[in-house]
Design an enzyme around this catalytic site. Structure first.
Site, PDB file in Angstrom:
ATOM      1  CE1 TYR A   1      -4.088   1.920   0.673  1.00  0.00           C
ATOM      2  CE2 TYR A   1      -2.828   3.021   2.378  1.00  0.00           C
ATOM      3  CZ  TYR A   1      -3.952   2.943   1.580  1.00  0.00           C
ATOM      4  OH  TYR A   1      -4.933   3.906   1.707  1.00  0.00           O
TER       5      TYR A   1
ATOM      6  CB  ILE B   1     -10.851   8.584   6.449  1.00  0.00           C
ATOM      7  CG1 ILE B   1      -9.701   9.563   6.117  1.00  0.00           C
ATOM      8  CG2 ILE B   1     -12.208   9.229   6.175  1.00  0.00           C
ATOM      9  CD1 ILE B   1      -9.609  10.804   6.987  1.00  0.00           C
TER      10      ILE B   1
HETATM   11  N1  NAD Z   1     -10.148   5.294   4.932  1.00  0.00           N
HETATM   12  C1  NAD Z   1      -8.910   5.697   5.186  1.00  0.00           C
HETATM   13  O1  NAD Z   1      -8.471   5.752   6.344  1.00  0.00           O
HETATM   14  C2  NAD Z   1      -8.010   6.121   4.040  1.00  0.00           C
HETATM   15  C3  NAD Z   1      -6.815   6.753   4.371  1.00  0.00           C
HETATM   16  C4  NAD Z   1      -5.967   7.154   3.347  1.00  0.00           C
HETATM   17  C5  NAD Z   1      -6.316   6.937   2.030  1.00  0.00           C
HETATM   18  N2  NAD Z   1      -7.493   6.318   1.743  1.00  0.00           N
HETATM   19  C6  NAD Z   1      -7.792   6.093   0.323  1.00  0.00           C
HETATM   20  O2  NAD Z   1      -9.057   6.641   0.020  1.00  0.00           O
HETATM   21  C7  NAD Z   1      -9.606   5.956  -1.105  1.00  0.00           C
HETATM   22  C8  NAD Z   1     -11.064   5.609  -0.816  1.00  0.00           C
HETATM   23  O3  NAD Z   1     -11.123   4.657   0.240  1.00  0.00           O
HETATM   24  P1  NAD Z   1     -12.284   4.604   1.333  1.00  0.00           P
HETATM   25  O4  NAD Z   1     -11.635   4.721   2.649  1.00  0.00           O
HETATM   26  O5  NAD Z   1     -13.381   5.516   0.969  1.00  0.00           O
HETATM   27  O6  NAD Z   1     -12.712   3.061   1.200  1.00  0.00           O
HETATM   28  P2  NAD Z   1     -13.985   2.323   0.578  1.00  0.00           P
HETATM   29  O7  NAD Z   1     -13.669   0.871   0.696  1.00  0.00           O
HETATM   30  O8  NAD Z   1     -15.243   2.824   1.198  1.00  0.00           O
HETATM   31  O9  NAD Z   1     -13.978   2.777  -0.950  1.00  0.00           O
HETATM   32  C9  NAD Z   1     -13.130   2.229  -1.907  1.00  0.00           C
HETATM   33  C10 NAD Z   1     -13.946   1.913  -3.149  1.00  0.00           C
HETATM   34  O10 NAD Z   1     -13.061   1.467  -4.195  1.00  0.00           O
HETATM   35  C11 NAD Z   1     -13.737   0.458  -4.903  1.00  0.00           C
HETATM   36  N3  NAD Z   1     -12.795  -0.358  -5.680  1.00  0.00           N
HETATM   37  C12 NAD Z   1     -11.930  -1.299  -5.230  1.00  0.00           C
HETATM   38  N4  NAD Z   1     -11.269  -1.854  -6.262  1.00  0.00           N
HETATM   39  C13 NAD Z   1     -11.711  -1.239  -7.393  1.00  0.00           C
HETATM   40  C14 NAD Z   1     -11.399  -1.360  -8.769  1.00  0.00           C
HETATM   41  N5  NAD Z   1     -10.509  -2.244  -9.223  1.00  0.00           N
HETATM   42  N6  NAD Z   1     -12.035  -0.534  -9.655  1.00  0.00           N
HETATM   43  C15 NAD Z   1     -12.958   0.350  -9.212  1.00  0.00           C
HETATM   44  N7  NAD Z   1     -13.305   0.496  -7.925  1.00  0.00           N
HETATM   45  C16 NAD Z   1     -12.692  -0.294  -7.030  1.00  0.00           C
HETATM   46  C17 NAD Z   1     -14.479  -0.331  -3.842  1.00  0.00           C
HETATM   47  O11 NAD Z   1     -15.522  -1.115  -4.397  1.00  0.00           O
HETATM   48  C18 NAD Z   1     -14.959   0.776  -2.926  1.00  0.00           C
HETATM   49  O12 NAD Z   1     -16.261   1.224  -3.267  1.00  0.00           O
HETATM   50  C19 NAD Z   1      -8.702   4.746  -1.349  1.00  0.00           C
HETATM   51  O13 NAD Z   1      -7.822   5.029  -2.416  1.00  0.00           O
HETATM   52  C20 NAD Z   1      -7.923   4.632  -0.050  1.00  0.00           C
HETATM   53  O14 NAD Z   1      -6.678   4.017  -0.228  1.00  0.00           O
HETATM   54  C21 NAD Z   1      -8.352   5.912   2.710  1.00  0.00           C
END
Ligand code: NAD
Length: 255
Positions: free
Chosen positions: A156, A191
């Protein structure tokens, strides 16, 4: 008048979490929003929920790892509106929860394919589409894990660090070309979304305690906290901002 009036926006991974909150806020700010995801039922529902509150929202199935799917999705938007102004490369999955010495190549690639290759394809096809209109803004969702190492998240961290420098390179390539495309990265901290809940479940309750103890603001961020930053970078208020890193993390990286 909303901050994104008249703009067309494509958001990947918009069926839940940060992507869904971004789609909701962008629609409120006047954008025509195209939510996309591999989870079609949830994605359709998220779009319908926005439409039921008078937002302009549509769902497009899109697996970000498939270049032909990108071509189809962008083509559908261009046919529909004639322009793509905003792209949020948000789709992602959590890290392995495994040390590098124990990580299978397949596990490494699963994460880097979605979190880095998927962003590369988005940036490539986003720039091409935006150049056919008046330019635009691409926002790549990296992470605090794109700026520091986190044990057992090697795949990651590598992917998110890659997103940070892919963003800067693309920003430089586009900075003085007309029509102008701006490209920035956002670095969320911890988050409160399904992705983080899954990571806590996988690692155990100590991980939640670690977060609450180490985040200076002593709480999880909300998806809306990140959506607000995304909308700023998408809007004309950020017209002089490109190649930058917006950290939204409750002070985590300030320690
Ligand atoms: N939640 C956190 O703490 C956090 C922190 C830093 C970064 N992020 C980043 O934020 C972004 C959103 O994550 P989130 O926390 O909202 O999680 P989430 O799991 O709610 O959303 C991620 C979405 O990506 C979709 N997805 C996965 N593989 C896919 C693919 N191959 N093609 C299209 N869609 C796909 C999933 O179905 C899901 O709806 C991600 O890139 C994550 O790495 C999240």
């Amino acid at each position: 008048m909303g901050r994104l009036e008249g703009k067309a926006a494509l958001i990947t991974g918009a069926a839940s979490g940060i992507g869904q909150a971004t789609a909701q806020l962008m629609a409120k700010e006047g954008a025509t929003v195209y939510l996309s995801d591999i989870r079609e039922i949830e994605g359709e529902k998220a779009a319908q929920d926005i439409a039921s509150e008078d937002g302009n929202a549509n769902f497009l199935p899109l697996d970000v790892t498939q270049e032909t799917a990108w071509e189809k999705a962008v083509e559908a938007i261009m046919e529909d509106t004639g322009h793509l102004d905003i792209l949020v490369n948000n789709a992602g999955i959590p890290g392995a929860g495994v040390r590098i010495e124990d990580m299978e190549l397949e596990t490494w690639r699963h994460c880097t394919t979605i979190c880095l290759d998927g962003v590369f394809l988005g940036v490539k096809h986003g720039i091409r589409a935006m150049r056919k209109g008046d330019g635009g803004s691409i926002i790549n969702i990296s992470s605090i894990a794109g700026k520091i190492g986190i044990p057992t998240s090697g795949n990651y961290c590598a992917a998110k660090g890659g997103v940070k420098l892919l963003t800067k390179t693309a920003a430089l390539e586009c900075a003085n070309k007309e029509p102008r495309v701006r490209i920035n990265s956002i670095h969320p901290g911890f988050i409160d979304t399904d992705l983080l809940a899954g990571a806590i479940q996988h690692r155990g309750p100590w991980f939640r305690e670690f977060i609450e103890y180490n985040v200076p603001m002593a709480e999880l961020g909300t998806a809306r906290d990140i959506a607000e930053g995304i909308v700023y970078l998408a809007s004309d208020a950020a017209k002089f901002v490109t190649g930058s890193e917006l950290v939204i993390d409750g002070g985590y990286l300030a320690r």
